[in-house]
Design a protein around this motif. Structure first.
Motif, PDB file in Angstrom:
ATOM      1  N   ASP A 219       4.985 -17.419 -15.758  1.00  0.00           N
ATOM      2  CA  ASP A 219       5.925 -17.706 -14.678  1.00  0.00           C
ATOM      3  C   ASP A 219       6.331 -19.173 -14.753  1.00  0.00           C
ATOM      4  O   ASP A 219       5.743 -19.970 -15.484  1.00  0.00           O
ATOM      5  CB  ASP A 219       5.333 -17.364 -13.305  1.00  0.00           C
ATOM      6  CG  ASP A 219       4.225 -18.312 -12.883  1.00  0.00           C
ATOM      7  OD1 ASP A 219       3.523 -18.824 -13.745  1.00  0.00           O
ATOM      8  OD2 ASP A 219       4.088 -18.557 -11.673  1.00  0.00           O
ATOM      9  N   GLU A 220       7.365 -19.495 -13.992  1.00  0.00           N
ATOM     10  CA  GLU A 220       7.873 -20.883 -13.976  1.00  0.00           C
ATOM     11  C   GLU A 220       8.510 -21.150 -12.630  1.00  0.00           C
ATOM     12  O   GLU A 220       9.062 -20.241 -11.998  1.00  0.00           O
ATOM     13  CB  GLU A 220       8.867 -21.107 -15.098  1.00  0.00           C
ATOM     14  CG  GLU A 220       9.446 -22.522 -15.203  1.00  0.00           C
ATOM     15  CD  GLU A 220       8.388 -23.594 -15.393  1.00  0.00           C
ATOM     16  OE1 GLU A 220       8.220 -24.072 -16.518  1.00  0.00           O
ATOM     17  OE2 GLU A 220       7.715 -23.951 -14.375  1.00  0.00           O
ATOM     18  N   ARG A 221       8.394 -22.370 -12.212  1.00  0.00           N
ATOM     19  CA  ARG A 221       9.079 -22.794 -10.991  1.00  0.00           C
ATOM     20  C   ARG A 221      10.529 -23.094 -11.357  1.00  0.00           C
ATOM     21  O   ARG A 221      10.820 -23.607 -12.447  1.00  0.00           O
ATOM     22  CB  ARG A 221       8.416 -24.046 -10.429  1.00  0.00           C
ATOM     23  CG  ARG A 221       7.016 -23.796  -9.840  1.00  0.00           C
ATOM     24  CD  ARG A 221       5.948 -23.795 -10.928  1.00  0.00           C
ATOM     25  NE  ARG A 221       4.594 -23.624 -10.438  1.00  0.00           N
ATOM     26  CZ  ARG A 221       3.837 -24.614  -9.970  1.00  0.00           C
ATOM     27  NH1 ARG A 221       4.306 -25.837  -9.916  1.00  0.00           N
ATOM     28  NH2 ARG A 221       2.599 -24.387  -9.535  1.00  0.00           N
ATOM     29  N   CYS A 222      11.462 -22.781 -10.476  1.00  0.00           N
ATOM     30  CA  CYS A 222      12.889 -23.012 -10.774  1.00  0.00           C
ATOM     31  C   CYS A 222      13.248 -24.465 -10.467  1.00  0.00           C
ATOM     32  O   CYS A 222      13.880 -24.788  -9.460  1.00  0.00           O
ATOM     33  CB  CYS A 222      13.774 -22.043  -9.998  1.00  0.00           C
ATOM     34  SG  CYS A 222      13.561 -20.346 -10.576  1.00  0.00           S
ATOM     35  N   VAL A 223      12.747 -25.304 -11.387  1.00  0.00           N
ATOM     36  CA  VAL A 223      13.009 -26.754 -11.302  1.00  0.00           C
ATOM     37  C   VAL A 223      13.347 -27.214 -12.721  1.00  0.00           C
ATOM     38  O   VAL A 223      13.162 -26.481 -13.698  1.00  0.00           O
ATOM     39  CB  VAL A 223      11.759 -27.504 -10.788  1.00  0.00           C
ATOM     40  CG1 VAL A 223      11.439 -27.121  -9.342  1.00  0.00           C
ATOM     41  CG2 VAL A 223      10.549 -27.257 -11.693  1.00  0.00           C
ATOM     42  N   ALA A 224      13.803 -28.459 -12.829  1.00  0.00           N
ATOM     43  CA  ALA A 224      14.126 -28.998 -14.169  1.00  0.00           C
ATOM     44  C   ALA A 224      12.838 -29.127 -14.987  1.00  0.00           C
ATOM     45  O   ALA A 224      11.753 -29.265 -14.423  1.00  0.00           O
ATOM     46  CB  ALA A 224      14.794 -30.362 -14.010  1.00  0.00           C
ATOM     47  N   PRO A 225      12.980 -29.103 -16.316  1.00  0.00           N
ATOM     48  CA  PRO A 225      11.777 -29.149 -17.178  1.00  0.00           C
ATOM     49  C   PRO A 225      11.005 -30.460 -17.092  1.00  0.00           C
ATOM     50  O   PRO A 225       9.871 -30.531 -17.532  1.00  0.00           O
ATOM     51  CB  PRO A 225      12.344 -28.921 -18.584  1.00  0.00           C
ATOM     52  CG  PRO A 225      13.779 -29.243 -18.488  1.00  0.00           C
ATOM     53  CD  PRO A 225      14.210 -28.932 -17.097  1.00  0.00           C
TER      54      PRO A 225
END
Ligand code: 6PG
Length: 250
Positions: free
Chosen positions: A73-79
């Motif tokens: 999973d990933e948070r919807c933020v910049a890398p």
């Protein structure tokens, strides 16, 4: 093949990390030419210590050219955002190992969530071998939230274990932060799911999940790899309320 769950408890995080390193290292020699070992990484803070250990010990021991990295999973933020799971992995692992950039498949947290869920599903379709019509990770790492969430499948959202998608855009129930998460069918299609849980703060939720054979309604209790195996790696602190008959001490 019947699914198998194993719970191993370690006296320290360092010992847990060492075990995980040896487990990963043992898998690579069997990967045939032109094939890869596909790993989905978990986020949050727990993996940091494991990744630091891998960074310090895997040089010349793990052929990272044979490993492809994906994310559970990933948070919807910049890398480069401090919330980014990719940034955490880069700082604690990727920047310290000899892995080809083409072996790294990050979730684009900076993209529109719905569009990214579609894009990343295509990435999985194209880069992770399918089995039972679903991407089958060779190893899939998961953490555990104190509310029983895993990946970004939060309480009340366990319908994601019946999703027909490979990954979906969701929202964190408290912060409202958009996330991209693998869905339950992809998680349960993995060859091996490895939960890594450390710290006294997780002792209650670990006991709630593992002491009771009946399936709770908590998302993590829906993780039952159909034709794979699940391995729980815990430190003493996280395991301190566990029924001792369940565990293998190291
Ligand atoms: C995330 C993770 C999430 C995490 C658990 C445990 O993006 O935050 O995927 O599922 O694994 O919340 O987090 P900690 O390791 O920080 O306790």
């Amino acid at each position: 093949m019947t699914a198998h769950k194993q719970i191993i408890v370690f006296p320290t995080v360092e010992k847990l990390a060492e075990y995980f390193y040896q487990l990963l290292r043992s898998k690579i020699p069997d990967i045939s030419k032109n094939m890869f070992f596909n790993v989905a990484l978990s986020g949050g803070s727990t993996p940091k210590m494991i990744f630091k250990y891998l960074s310090a010990h895997s040089e010349g021991e793990i052929d990272w050219k044979k490993i492809k990295l994906f994310w559970s999973d990933e948070r919807c933020v910049a890398p480069d955002d401090e919330e980014s799971n990719f940034r955490m992995t880069s700082m604690n692992l990727i920047e310290n190992i000899d892995i080809p950039v083409e072996n790294i498949f990050r979730i684009y947290g900076e993209n529109d969530p719905e569009n990214e869920a579609i894009r990343y599903s295509s990435v999985l379709q194209e880069n992770v071998g399918l089995s039972n019509g679903l991407p089958r990770f060779d190893m899939l790492l998961l953490g555990l939230g104190e509310d029983g969430h895993t990946a970004s499948i939060f309480p009340g959202n366990h319908s994601l274990f019946q999703s027909s998608n490979y990954c979906q855009a969701v929202k964190h129930p408290e912060s409202g932060q958009s996330r991209i998460t693998l869905t339950g069918p992809v998680i349960n299609n993995a060859e091996l799911v490895v939960f890594m849980v450390i710290g006294a703060g997780k002792a209650e939720i670990v006991a709630k999940l593992l002491n009771n054979d009946h399936k709770s309604e908590l998302p993590a209790s829906f993780v039952r790899p159909a034709n794979g195996n699940s391995l729980w790696l815990l430190d003493d602190e996280a395991a301190k309320l566990l029924d001792t008959s369940l565990i293998k001490k190291v």
